[in-house]
Design an enzyme around this catalytic site. Structure first.
Site, PDB file in Angstrom:
ATOM      1  N   ASN A  73      33.081  31.155  14.890  1.00 26.26           N
ATOM      2  CA  ASN A  73      34.374  30.505  15.126  1.00 26.26           C
ATOM      3  C   ASN A  73      34.574  29.467  14.026  1.00 26.26           C
ATOM      4  OD1 ASN A  73      36.587  29.104  16.046  1.00 26.26           O
ATOM      5  ND2 ASN A  73      35.521  28.127  17.765  1.00 26.26           N
ATOM      6  N   LYS A 107      37.099  27.740  13.455  1.00 27.54           N
ATOM      7  CA  LYS A 107      38.019  26.676  13.881  1.00 27.54           C
ATOM      8  C   LYS A 107      39.096  26.451  12.803  1.00 27.54           C
ATOM      9  CE  LYS A 107      34.187  24.635  16.359  1.00 27.54           C
ATOM     10  NZ  LYS A 107      33.828  23.634  17.338  1.00 27.54           N
ATOM     11  N   HIS A 141      38.825  28.415  24.479  1.00 22.32           N
ATOM     12  CA  HIS A 141      37.823  27.521  23.882  1.00 22.32           C
ATOM     13  C   HIS A 141      38.031  26.109  24.429  1.00 22.32           C
ATOM     14  CE1 HIS A 141      35.648  25.155  20.916  1.00 22.32           C
ATOM     15  NE2 HIS A 141      34.978  26.259  20.633  1.00 22.32           N
ATOM     16  N   GLU A 156      38.093  23.324  23.066  1.00 22.02           N
ATOM     17  CA  GLU A 156      39.023  22.491  22.285  1.00 22.02           C
ATOM     18  C   GLU A 156      40.467  22.810  22.657  1.00 22.02           C
ATOM     19  OE1 GLU A 156      37.329  23.504  18.493  1.00 22.02           O
ATOM     20  OE2 GLU A 156      35.518  22.401  19.037  1.00 22.02           O
ATOM     21  N   GLU A 163      29.740  27.820  26.845  1.00 21.96           N
ATOM     22  CA  GLU A 163      29.663  26.753  25.853  1.00 21.96           C
ATOM     23  C   GLU A 163      29.783  25.399  26.552  1.00 21.96           C
ATOM     24  OE1 GLU A 163      30.882  28.328  21.732  1.00 21.96           O
ATOM     25  OE2 GLU A 163      32.668  27.578  22.720  1.00 21.96           O
ATOM     26  N   GLY A 216      29.403  21.002  18.672  1.00 22.89           N
ATOM     27  CA  GLY A 216      29.581  20.138  17.512  1.00 22.89           C
ATOM     28  C   GLY A 216      28.812  18.829  17.581  1.00 22.89           C
ATOM     29  N   SER A 220      26.124  24.090  19.176  1.00 22.38           N
ATOM     30  CA  SER A 220      25.126  23.611  18.214  1.00 22.38           C
ATOM     31  C   SER A 220      24.016  24.630  17.930  1.00 22.38           C
ATOM     32  CB  SER A 220      24.528  22.277  18.683  1.00 22.38           C
ATOM     33  OG  SER A 220      25.536  21.272  18.701  1.00 22.38           O
TER      34      SER A 220
HETATM   35  C1  PEP Z   1      32.209  26.415  19.048  1.00 18.74           C
HETATM   36  O1  PEP Z   1      33.115  25.742  18.602  1.00 18.74           O
HETATM   37  O2  PEP Z   1      32.457  27.455  19.691  1.00 18.74           O
HETATM   38  C2  PEP Z   1      30.844  25.952  18.831  1.00 18.74           C
HETATM   39  C3  PEP Z   1      29.885  26.499  19.524  1.00 18.74           C
HETATM   40  O3  PEP Z   1      30.682  24.954  17.911  1.00 18.74           O
HETATM   41  P1  PEP Z   1      29.290  24.433  17.296  1.00 18.74           P
HETATM   42  O4  PEP Z   1      28.436  25.652  17.017  1.00 18.74           O
HETATM   43  O5  PEP Z   1      29.668  23.713  16.066  1.00 18.74           O
HETATM   44  O6  PEP Z   1      28.669  23.561  18.325  1.00 18.74           O
END
Ligand code: PEP
Length: 252
Positions: free
Chosen positions: A9, A11, A94, A96, A166, A172, A213
């Protein structure tokens, strides 16, 4: 056997030129990998350029969002009908989008149905916030997101859905869940509700990813867990070495 899936992803990162550079860096490292599905999810303006570069590589392309209506007066939105010309996958719900753009279980449900109706594989995101986690609400939140997000879908269609667990506190932050912890949530609060909606066969066949992460160093910890079928990767999907290492770990 569930085929592992690793999705990147991106983003709101990369210009069209930057997207081309990243794909050209990834391709020599990813193309030889067998036995897993790899999906790249760049922002909308780069979909066409990335689609062209990925043709014939076996690597999939996904969008990061869609609108549930096929067309019409929805300024700024993109429909499943438009995406299906380029993409095989779409990320839905997601955290976000839930936090900043008013996405709800109801809109996730509408979007998931629109994706399936147009032959797109939805990657539906669920996960609790830090406050919900600390208040002991992980089970209630994640189960509700699964049940509400997927309700009213036919079992034969449901089998195509991918869910990404998630935890919002892991996205992040550099603070990934533990492999055992993510495995427990996925087994008990994601796969079990899926079984109650669609039956054991669909639940056992459904791919459920961990996201939050994941990097080249910790990926193997997640992929060694029986309930975890791959990863949705944010930050590390923008780095050739890290993303390639995650893909390699999933293929082992
Ligand atoms: C994501 O945005 O789906 C995600 C898992 O981000 P990150 O790997 O940066 O934590």
């Amino acid at each position: 056997m569930r085929v592992p899936l690793v999705a990147g992803n991106w983003k709101m990162n990369k210009t069209v030129e930057g997207a081309r550079e990243l794909v050209n860096g990834l391709l020599p490292r990813l193309q030889a990998v067998q036995g897993i599905e790899i999906v790249l999810c760049p922002p909308f303006p780069s979909l066409l350029a990335v689609h062209t570069l990925l043709k014939g590589t076996g690597i999939g392309l996904g969008a990061q969002n869609l609108h549930w209506e096929p067309s019409g007066a929805y300024t700024g939105e993109v429909s499943a009908e438009m995406l299906k010309e380029l993409c095989g996958y779409v990320i839905i719900g997601h955290s976000e989008r839930r936090a900043y753009f008013g996405e709800t279980d109801e809109t996730v449900n509408k979007k998931t149905k629109a994706a399936l109706a147009n032959g797109l594989i939805p990657i539906v995101c669920v996960g609790e916030t830090l406050a919900e986690n600390e208040a002991g609400q992980t089970e209630a939140v994640v189960t509700r997101q699964v049940m509400e997000g997927l309700k009213g879908i036919e079992a034969d269609q449901a089998g195509k859905i991918v869910i990404a667990y998630e935890p919002v506190w892991a996205i992040g932050t550099g603070k990934a869940a533990t492999g055992i912890g993510a495995n427990q949530v996925i087994g008990d609060y994601v796969r079990r509700p899926v079984a109650s909606l669609f039956g054991d066969k669909v639940a056992e066949g459904m791919r459920i990813l961990y996201g939050g992460s994941v990097n080249g160093t910790n990926a193997a910890l997640f992929f060694s867990q029986p309930e975890i079928d791959g990863a949705l990767v944010g930050g590390a999907s923008l780095k050739v070495d890290d993303f390639s290492a995650i893909v390699q770990a999933a293929a082992k």
